[in-house]
Write an enzyme that holds these catalytic residues in place. Structure first.
Site, PDB file in Angstrom:
ATOM      1  N   GLY A  54     101.550  44.323  38.978  1.00 54.78           N
ATOM      2  CA  GLY A  54     102.444  44.518  40.100  1.00 54.78           C
ATOM      3  C   GLY A  54     103.941  44.819  39.793  1.00 54.78           C
ATOM      4  CB  SER A  55     106.064  45.316  36.696  1.00 57.14           C
ATOM      5  OG  SER A  55     105.678  46.578  36.169  1.00 57.14           O
ATOM      6  CG  ASN A  56     105.766  50.715  38.619  1.00 53.65           C
ATOM      7  OD1 ASN A  56     106.984  51.282  38.763  1.00 53.65           O
ATOM      8  ND2 ASN A  56     104.805  50.647  37.746  1.00 53.65           N
ATOM      9  NE  ARG A 115      84.104  56.092  44.034  1.00 54.38           N
ATOM     10  CZ  ARG A 115      84.710  55.450  43.223  1.00 54.38           C
ATOM     11  NH1 ARG A 115      85.769  54.747  43.424  1.00 54.38           N
ATOM     12  NH2 ARG A 115      84.367  55.263  41.907  1.00 54.38           N
ATOM     13  CG  MET A 130      94.174  50.618  37.640  1.00 56.09           C
ATOM     14  SD  MET A 130      94.690  52.216  37.068  1.00 56.09           S
ATOM     15  CE  MET A 130      95.970  51.818  35.964  1.00 56.09           C
ATOM     16  NE  ARG A 131      87.096  50.805  42.762  1.00 56.10           N
ATOM     17  CZ  ARG A 131      85.999  50.797  41.993  1.00 56.10           C
ATOM     18  NH1 ARG A 131      86.001  50.191  40.840  1.00 56.10           N
ATOM     19  NH2 ARG A 131      84.993  51.295  42.460  1.00 56.10           N
ATOM     20  CG  LEU A 163      92.053  55.966  46.609  1.00 58.34           C
ATOM     21  CD1 LEU A 163      93.653  56.195  46.949  1.00 58.34           C
ATOM     22  CD2 LEU A 163      91.447  54.889  47.535  1.00 58.34           C
ATOM     23  CG  HIS A 201     100.136  59.546  35.582  1.00 60.94           C
ATOM     24  ND1 HIS A 201      98.744  58.816  35.612  1.00 60.94           N
ATOM     25  CD2 HIS A 201     100.223  60.130  34.637  1.00 60.94           C
ATOM     26  CE1 HIS A 201      98.059  59.294  34.408  1.00 60.94           C
ATOM     27  NE2 HIS A 201      99.155  59.960  33.945  1.00 60.94           N
ATOM     28  CG  ASP A 221      96.326  60.837  37.114  1.00 63.01           C
ATOM     29  OD1 ASP A 221      96.674  60.014  37.937  1.00 63.01           O
ATOM     30  OD2 ASP A 221      95.793  60.611  36.056  1.00 63.01           O
TER      31      ASP A 221
END
Ligand code: GAR
Length: 215
Positions: free
Chosen positions: A14-16, A67, A92-93, A95, A111, A147
């Site tokens: 969680g640095s962003n 999902r 990292m899932r 969607l 990204h 992406d």
């Protein structure tokens, strides 16, 4: 000024997320972070968010058979916190198309590459293998294709002799932390918005900022 209610979705350190929380703590920022949601109970970012006084939630994907089921549980949390915008920050899932369409124009992602180059994982290693001299990061609207969404902002860094994937990642992440708050500000104050599959900007450009690498 209306402060938009933002949820940050994380899976890891969680640095962003921290950079977004710090930016949003300033009174002139057009968004407030109302929720940090993780699909992993052990994500280190959860503690960092709680320490900053932000509401946190865990929706463990392993506890949901499909999902759709997992996303329904996330939607419930987003609704409970009256969320207007979602920032994916190392989430990292993958969607479903349905979830992505419901949040179209209201969900962004960061990204670690200059998209459309290096979609997917291992972006720094692949950039080094290709011998590029400019690399960087991108904030984009999320669309069903991974992406691939319309680009809101990019930051470039030089690739220097002797770089490893780690040294390059360290140079890129510094710019991620600058770029993501900037992009969130732009979509929350209306400077950038999704318009027919492209990003429409309301402000002018500085066309002199060319970057050369080697400089
Ligand atoms: C960041 O480098 C982000 O760009 C990347 O994961 C890292 C998360 O770090 N995201 C992706 O690769 C998404 N495709 P953080 O948890 O410290 O923000």
């Amino acid at each position: 000024m209306t402060r938009r209610r933002v949820a940050i979705l994380i899976s890891g350190r969680g640095s962003n997320m921290v950079s977004l929380i710090e930016a949003a703590s300033r009174p002139d920022f057009p968004a407030g972070i109302a929720l940090v949601l993780s699909n992993r109970p052990d994500a280190a970012g959860l503690e960092r968010a709680a320490a900053a006084g932000i509401a946190t939630a865990v929706v463990d994907h392993k506890a949901h058979p499909t999902r759709e089921d997992f996303e329904q549980a996330m939607e419930a949390e987003l609704k409970a916190h009256d969320i207007a915008f979602i920032c994916l920050a190392g989430f990292m899932r993958v969607l479903t198309d349905g979830f992505v369409e419901r949040w179209s124009g209201r969900m962004i992602n960061i990204h670690p590459s200059l998209l459309p180059l290096y979609r997917g994982t291992q972006t720094h290693r692949r950039a080094l293998e290709d011998g590029v001299l400019v690399h960087g990061c991108t904030v984009h609207f999320v669309v069903p294709e991974l992406d691939a969404g319309p680009i809101i902002a990019q930051a470039a860094v030089p690739v220097v002799p002797g770089d490893t994937a780690d040294s390059l990642a360290a140079r890129v992440i510094v710019q991620e932390h600058v770029l993501y708050p900037k992009a969130l500000r732009m979509i929350c104050d209306g400077t950038a918005r999704l318009d027919n599959g492209r990003v429409a900007f309301t402000r002018g450009w500085n066309a002199d900022g060319t970057l050369h690498s080697p400089g």
